[in-house]
Design an enzyme around this catalytic site. Structure first.
Site: not given
Ligand code: UD1
Ligand code: UDP
Length: 380
Positions: A98, A120, A134, A210, A212, A243
């Site tokens: 995604d 996936e 995503e 991490h 968004r 990250h």
């Protein structure tokens, strides 16, 4: 019969970890000409995975920029794929999951009228804004894709609700295939601090964060809660491979620096990560991949998000949603660190995401779809 050309397209660390064993499986098949294109939406974190799995991409778009936006990633991928697809003319492209690379890769193939396989497939939260971007990326790829490789029954049911029922294969998640190759008994870490930790007498909490949608206040809440946990439990060692996103780096260092039992380290190579996970006490994360790996290793997970598209391990009792409020995260971690029974209830190995044979099933399904094999693969 002439071999078919199948091109894997990926760009970030988790896609690479989950596509590498599939790329290797495809390359072993005599009837498949396997090509690999990386967008390099991630650079260092992608190259680290390519090194471990000894993958040499045939095409590398090298698009990463510091503080890149969703628009720059998507447009650079789309433009970069133009030449690659015209030149290679694959019979099928495969994208994973995604990310922006996933969406742009699928869209580019659609523009070139090339069939798309989605690895996936079928994960959903049904919240357009979380995870962002995503949830929409995977829905849009689901609409474009011709072949859908679902890790679990719940994922397959999600697609059925969107009337996607043709060419849907139940395969398990390829991350479990990857995990089977990396975890070993006597592992020596390249990261020295990990060799010095006392895994017998200290409780190591593995942290990653991490996403968004956690940027800003949620991330502040998470970091503050983590520091409170380290302060409150003197036998806790908190290990956080940070990250490389500058937003995440700034937040982690601002709230977690200068604590003798909080170790902010560079992103780990995937074999180091998996072996650390196998040795830790507890995982606290907003990562998708860690939610799948930790249950297979018998490690409880507190998810630093409000929802999850991976309900299987929650149902199995090894994963709990801790949310993004400081008080909630602190109290759920405290409970697991103070109440041995509560901890034991979560610390058992379950494998709802795969049995290590997802790549074989996906390659078999592709061969069957193209008439190169008599039977479809057995479902996971
Ligand atoms: C991306 C994916 C997310 C996935 C995550 C895995 C999108 C929109 N997001 O988010 O779904 O969960 O990868 O980690 O596709 N950077 C480096 N070196 C690297 C990698 C990143 O310096 O090797 C820095 C760059 O400044 C880059 C920033 O991190 O601009 C953010 O990377 P980006 O891919 O845009 O977002 P992620 O948060 O990594
Ligand atoms: N991972 C890694 N090194 C790290 C952090 C994560 O190898 O320092 C691996 C982890 O084991 C998992 C994948 O990267 O396989 C998850 O990636 P990430 O959390 O970046 O993305 P997500 O899964 O949330 O999309």
């Amino acid at each position: 019969m002439k071999p078919i050309t199948v091109m894997t397209i990926f760009g970030t660390r988790p896609e690479a970890i989950k596509m590498a064993p599939l790329a290797q499986e495809l390359a072993r098949r005599p009837q498949i000409n396997a090509l690999c294109c990386v967008t390099a939406q991630h650079r260092q974190m992608l190259d680290s995975v390519l090194d471990i799995f000894q993958l040499k991409p045939d095409f590398d778009l090298d698009i990463m920029e510091l503080r890149q936006t969703l628009s720059t990633i998507t447009s650079k991928c789309l433009l970069g794929m133009e030449d690659v697809l015209s030149q290679a003319k694959p019979d099928l492209i495969l994208v994973h999951g995604d990310t922006s690379t996933t969406f742009a890769g699928a869209l580019a193939a659609f523009y070139h009228q090339i069939p798309v396989g989605h690895v996936e497939a079928g994960l959903r939260t049904y919240d357009k804004w979380s995870p962002f971007p995503e949830e929409m990326n995977r829905k849009m790829v689901g609409a474009i894709a011709d072949l859908h490789f679902c890790p679990t029954v719940a994922n397959r049911d999600n697609l059925a609700r969107e009337n996607i029922t043709q060419n849907v294969f139940l395969t398990g998640n390829t991350v479990i295939d990857a995990l089977k190759t990396t975890v070993v008994e006597n592992f020596t870490f390249g990261e020295e601090v990990l060799n010095r930790l006392d895994y017998q007498h200290k409780r190591v909490i593995l942290v990653t964060c991490h996403r968004r949608e956690n940027y800003g206040q949620p991330m502040t809440n998470i970091m503050t809660a983590l520091r409170r946990v380290a302060d409150a439990f003197p036998d806790v060692e908190l290990v956080y491979p940070v990250h490389l996103s500058p937003v995440v780096q700034e937040a982690a260092h601002k709230y977690l620096d200068n604590h003798e039992r909080i170790h902010l380290i560079a992103p780990l190579a995937v074999d180091e990560m998996h072996n650390l996970m196998a040795r830790c006490h507890l995982v606290m994360t907003d990562s998708g991949g860690l939610q799948e790996e930790a249950p297979a290793l018998g490690k409880p997970v507190l998810v630093l998000r409000k929802e999850t598209e991976r309900p299987e391990a929650v149902a199995a009792g090894t994963v709990k949603l801790a949310g993004v409020e400081e008080g909630d995260i602190f109290s759920m971690a405290s409970e697991l660190l103070s109440n041995q029974e509560a901890y034991n209830q979560m610390a058992h190995a379950v494998n709802p995401y795969g049995d290590g044979h997802a790549c074989r099933r996906i390659a078999d399904a592709i061969e069957w779809h193209f008439g190169l094999r008599d039977a479809a693969p057995d479902p996971f």
